[in-house]
Write an enzyme that holds these catalytic residues in place. Structure first.
Site, PDB file in Angstrom:
ATOM      1  N   LYS A 193       0.784  -1.630   0.085  1.00  7.94           N
ATOM      2  CA  LYS A 193       0.348  -0.037   0.229  1.00  7.94           C
ATOM      3  C   LYS A 193       1.176   1.108   0.427  1.00  7.94           C
ATOM      4  O   LYS A 193       1.726   1.172   1.100  1.00  7.94           O
ATOM      5  CB  LYS A 193      -0.990  -0.153   0.702  1.00  7.94           C
ATOM      6  CG  LYS A 193      -1.916   1.174   1.280  1.00  7.94           C
ATOM      7  CD  LYS A 193      -3.112   0.972   1.889  1.00  7.94           C
ATOM      8  CE  LYS A 193      -4.276   1.731   2.404  1.00  7.94           C
ATOM      9  NZ  LYS A 193      -4.710   1.693   3.332  1.00  7.94           N
TER      10      LYS A 193
ATOM     11  N   SER B 183     -10.147   2.452   3.064  1.00 14.07           N
ATOM     12  CA  SER B 183      -8.807   3.401   1.315  1.00 14.07           C
ATOM     13  C   SER B 183      -7.908   2.180   0.895  1.00 14.07           C
ATOM     14  O   SER B 183      -7.886   2.456  -0.214  1.00 14.07           O
ATOM     15  CB  SER B 183      -8.260   4.071   2.138  1.00 14.07           C
ATOM     16  OG  SER B 183      -7.063   3.045   3.350  1.00 14.07           O
TER      17      SER B 183
ATOM     18  N   SER C 206      -9.843   0.137   6.799  1.00 15.59           N
ATOM     19  CA  SER C 206      -9.439   0.226   5.290  1.00 15.59           C
ATOM     20  C   SER C 206      -8.698  -1.645   5.065  1.00 15.59           C
ATOM     21  O   SER C 206      -8.742  -1.365   3.778  1.00 15.59           O
ATOM     22  CB  SER C 206      -8.744   0.728   5.606  1.00 15.59           C
ATOM     23  OG  SER C 206      -8.796   2.187   5.704  1.00 15.59           O
TER      24      SER C 206
END
Ligand code: ZN
Lengths: 498, 510
Positions: free
Chosen positions: A80, A155, A179
């Site tokens: 990420k 997210s 997330s």
């Protein structure tokens, strides 16, 4: 060998270790897959093909030299874009960090590298991890591999989509309010938020320091456990890192035995507001667990309904301070220094106005307000009290049950754009995942089927007491095996071809 | 923003006759830890800009602080030495404000949970009625990190306004600081400036004794902000205060407080109101000028630092640290004074000159106490004042001063030559013996050349010689002076006089 991208991480590592394939071949197969599908999925913000191939070659060299390989050596992974990797762009999905190449590795990144994990690139995310759809990325949304018109969750939509689209068997996500888990639920993948302090936050660009936690994304529970074992453990660089041994999550995933275990269904996380198909698949999974010998009980967590409100005071407050450093002085974007004869403050203001998107701006303003003199007690102070009450709810519930379960998200993946103009509706996606962040307890989401009405994945959330992450893996692996028996194939094999 | 530099002032006697001053002193001490407060970067002073930095103290995205245990220990020891209670549990807090020399745009500090609180420090001040002890209450001592240093380039003032561009050096960012805040200091009356100075001097002594900081005011490792307000009488509510910054010597503290008192008194006297603001002290002109206006409502949006865990010093640890504290300077001074056998007044002179350590060390190096005090409080203090430096910062050591004094005691140097030796040492010409050798400074102790010089002088001033022969021994001074001049001061004047009288067959008893 067949399609190397279809292997699990455990299978890939075994194939590399045995010489059945090479780490470089595995990396190439995934880079080819990314090249083939990512123009439609947009899971990646940056693909580091050279770095990945070099890391893979190093694994192959180590094997050739007869050196012992770690359990995930040669396995590709998508990182990420909120974790730093030396020399590789790290944007956090924001314009304000465009072009920034960090001079240091996050502890998670360093541990991955040390374990021979091959980092393919950086994945898309809502700006600074604020969002539940990845639509708040400054670089455009990620698309759900199950239906490209739908959101992949957020997210960490990029990490979940990369795993679901077979662009990587593993990914790292971060979970501040769901997330990792919510994207896992809506993409039919597995995602784990470890106990707060279980994985170092050093090098994780902070959204809300007291809530953020990095964790694994994968297609199987065992793969998540293998990754968890690599990244977990004490780090002196993170003061909030727990100085205790990591529970043996891999052994727990292999045990997969729920007989005699008490499983608590959280009354407040279900019912009204939850999509019918989500409830149906959840209830079926509960029955499966009963059939496996677990004792299922209903537990109440009376303060969970206040979690969302508390969360949206604590998170913006911390975020308003954490994001203050993005001012154009030392790194990243700098705007308007040549316009007029601006003061330093004006350049800072222009940079921040241009660099932050709408959701980041909204939360910075909310947090700045909530921390202001005269409001602090009413907002931040009250929210911290709610947080304590939620921790007590968990403590009481874990007296009655070894793990707690709920649907991970109230609905399956919604359409891109559907909730973009309605922040409150967007925030409700995390209603079931937020309590674990507020309490610092671990949680897992794993797929429990497709909702009959839309054919999209449904996730179940499993929650355990702090530092009992192993329970998630034990229960998750048992349920996963039972579901696989029912379906006859992994859920993602049923996803439409890209 | 005011740019006035010529504020009216009221004569000091009038100020103290009509107003009651209240002080508040905030002292920032840079700890002498090897590494910074929250990272492993070195803290040495004077390194090239931005060479002692890392992701943490640059506030790079993703970096996290980790507390320096040595700094916590220093904070506790300082708290104990200032008679404070030590918190059983305390946290860091973020003080949020935007400024380019603050890497994170918040300062990691402590807010409502300081590590040490509620203490006191006794300071001695010479008053009209003799030495008097004032007790200064300590509100709190807390830990925080220093900021970087901004320098504004171009423009006329060196200030941010009008500068072409600014440079920031982050070497200082993250250096551990302890902020020590007094309670309002009341009841000092006209001695307020001296109490302020004596407080900082005592604090500095304590900190030096603890070995936690090099407490060099001119390098900024000890910085003092002086809050001053006036009220019509001790019963009246507190007046509006100003906070004077940039006060970086002991002498300046006294002067700055006194100046602020006279400036504020003039405003109040004219029926005006004192503006609550930050003021800057100007060492050269001896005045303060307006900085930014500061209101109590300045909102730093403090909240507990979520990246750090609370600090809970165990009672056993605290007691261990308490047991290992060095002797309190107040007690230490009393012991020294008794040992040296000097008066309160003389001791106060030593203390006020900031000379306790150097005098003590000079005595330890073999000088007698009177001589040690004479050199440090005389010649050396004069030079220090000329240079605007502290005694201990003069480039001469107590051992060297003791050596100069030993040479005088042996008769190898006289006072005048000794001063030249000191001048040489201060000029970097070497240690006293090297300066003596290099400059050829030695008392002429051989009587031969002295007698020759005496004969020359007598020959040149026959009338004076007659007077002395006639019994006017007082006239001998003229001849001795001529001889000293002829020998470029290297003669022992007493010996010259002795030889002269002998030569003329005159007794000194006349
Ligand atoms: Zn540093």
């Amino acid at each position: 060998m067949g399609d190397l991208t279809r292997l699990t991480a455990a299978e890939t590592a075994a194939a590399v270790a045995s010489g059945e394939t090479s780490a470089v071949e595995v990396a190439r197969a995934h880079l080819d897959r990314i090249a083939a599908v990512d123009d439609r999925v947009h899971a990646f913000l940056h693909v580091d093909a050279d770095g990945a191939l070099a890391a893979a070659a190093a694994v192959d060299d180590a094997r050739a030299a007869g050196r012992a390989l770690s359990p995930l050596a040669g396995v590709p992974l998508a990182l990420k874009d909120v974790l730093t990797q030396t020399g590789v762009p790290t944007t956090c999905g924001s314009r304000i960090l465009e072009g920034w190449r960090p001079p240091y590795d996050a502890t998670v990144t360093a541990r991955l590298k040390a374990a021979g994990v091959v980092i393919l690139g950086k994945t898309n995310m809502d700006e600074f991890a604020m969002g539940s759809s990845t639509e708040h990325s400054a670089y455009g949304p990620t698309h759900n591999p199950w239906d490209l018109d739908r959101i992949p969750g957020g997210s960490g939509g990029g990490s979940a989509a990369a795993v679901a689209a077979f662009e990587a068997p593993l990914a790292i996500g971060t979970d501040t309010g769901g997330s990792i888990r919510q994207p896992a639920a809506v993409t039919g993948t597995v995602g784990v938020k470890p106990t707060y302090g279980g994985v170092s936050r050093y090098g994780l660009v902070a959204l809300a320091s007291s809530l953020d936690q990095a964790g694994p994304c994968s297609r199987t529970v065992l793969d998540a456990a293998l990754l968890h074992a690599v990244i977990g453990g004490h780090d002196p660089m993170d003061s909030t890192s727990l100085d205790v041994p990591v529970p043996d999550v891999v052994a727990a995933a292999r045990r997969a035995d729920v007989r005699g275990l008490r499983i608590g269904v959280v009354r407040e996380l279900g019912g009204e507001g939850y999509q019918a198909g989500v409830r149906q698949r959840f209830d079926e999974a509960v029955e499966l667990l009963t059939g496996l010998g677990a004792e299922v009980v209903e537990v109440s967590a009376p303060h969970f309904p206040y979690a969302l409100a508390a969360y949206y005071l604590i998170l913006p407050s911390e975020c308003s301070s954490n994001l203050a450093k993005f001012d154009g002085v030392r790194f990243g974007l700098r705007v308007g220094e040549d316009v007029g004869d601006p003061s330093i403050e004006q350049v800072m203001g222009r940079t921040r106005a241009a660099g932050f998107g709408a959701e980041a701006t909204r939360r910075i303003m909310l947090g700045t307000y909530a921390l202001s003199a005269g409001y602090y007690d009413a907002y931040y102070g009250q929210a911290q009290k709610v947080r304590t009450l939620i921790q007590r709810d968990f403590a009481a519930a874990f007296e009655q049950a070894d793990v707690l379960i709920s649907p991970t998200a109230p609905t399956t993946a919604f359409r891109l754009g559907e909730k973009l103009d309605d922040p409150l509706a967007m925030y409700l996606n995390d209603v079931a995942t937020i309590p674990a962040n507020l309490a610092g307890t671990p949680g897992m989401s794993l797929p429990v089927g497709l909702a009959p009405e839309d054919g999209l994945p449904v996730g179940m959330q499993i929650m355990a007491p702090a530092m009992a992450d192993d329970r998630l893996y034990n229960v998750g692996a048992a349920l996963e095996a039972a579901l696989l028996d029912t379906w006859g194939r992994p859920i993602l094999e049923g996803a439409p071809a890209l | 923003m005011s740019t006035r530099t010529n504020d009216a002032v009221l004569p000091y006697d009038e100020v103290v006759a009509r107003f009651d001053p209240v002080l508040g002193l905030e002292v920032h001490v840079e700890l002498g830890t090897a590494t910074k407060m929250f990272c492993g970067c070195p803290t040495e002073f004077g390194a090239p800009p931005n060479t002692q930095v890392c992701p943490v103290c640059l506030g790079l995205p993703g970096s996290l602080p980790a507390v320096n245990e040595v700094a916590v220990e220093s904070a506790i020891r300082i708290g104990l030495a200032l008679n404070c209670s030590i918190a059983e549990w305390c946290r860091f807090a973020r003080k949020n404000y935007f400024y380019p020399d603050m890497p994170k745009n918040f300062q990691t500090s402590q807010y409502d949970e300081p590590i040490a609180f509620d203490g006191w420090l006794d300071v001695d001040v010479e008053t009209d009625e003799g030495m008097r002890t004032f007790r200064v209450g300590i509100e709190r001592a807390h830990m925080e990190e220093d900021t970087g240093k901004t320098s504004h380039q171009g423009g006329a003032t060196g200030r941010i306004h009008g500068a072409d561009y600014s440079l920031v050096d982050y070497n200082r960012a993250g250096i551990p600081l302890i902020e020590i805040v007094t309670k309002p200091v009341e009841g000092t009356g006209k001695y307020a400036p001296q109490v302020a100075k004596a407080y900082v001097a005592s604090l500095r002594e304590i900190l030096r004794g603890l070995g936690v900081s090099d407490v060099k005011m001119e390098q900024g490792s000890l910085r003092c902000d002086a809050n001053v307000s006036l009220r019509p009488s001790p019963d009246a509510p507190l007046g509006t205060r100003t906070e004077t910054k940039n006060v970086n010597s002991l002498r300046s503290i006294e002067r700055a407080v006194r100046y602020e008192m006279t400036r504020q008194a003039a405003i109040l006297d004219a029926g005006g109101r004192v503006t609550q603001e930050t003021r800057h002290w100007h060492e050269d002109t001896g005045i303060t000028t307006s900085g930014r206006e500061k209101s109590d409502a300045e909102d730093y949006r403090y909240f507990p630092e979520p990246d750090l865990v609370p600090i809970a010093p165990s009672r056993e640890w605290v007691e261990r640290l308490r047991a290992s504290l060095p002797e309190n300077p107040h007690v230490h001074r009393a012991r020294l004074q008794a040992g040296w056998g000097i008066s309160d007044f003389d001791m106060a002179s030593v203390v006020n000159a900031g000379a306790v350590e150097v005098v003590e060390a000079t005595i330890a190096a073999g000088a007698d106490q009177a001589a040690a005090r004479k050199w440090w409080l005389g010649e050396l203090l004069r030079i220090a004042n000329e240079r605007g430096a502290e005694l201990e910062d003069l480039p001469i050591t107590p051992v060297e001063v003791a050596r100069v004094e030993a040479l005088v005691a042996d008769g190898a140097l006289n006072d005048k030559l000794a001063r030249q030796v000191i001048e040489g040492v201060l000029a970097g010409e070497g240690d006293p013996d090297q300066v003596v050798a290099a400059r050829g400074l030695a008392v002429v102790s051989d009587d031969g050349p002295l007698l020759a010089a005496i004969d020359d002088a007598l020959g040149a001033q026959p009338d004076v010689a007659e007077k002395i022969r006639g019994g006017k021994v007082a006239a001998a001074g003229a001849i001795v002076g001529a001889v000293m001049k002829a020998t470029r001061g290297q003669a022992d004047a007493a010996r010259v006089r002795e030889l002269l009288l002998e030569r003329l067959g005159v007794s000194d008893q006349a």
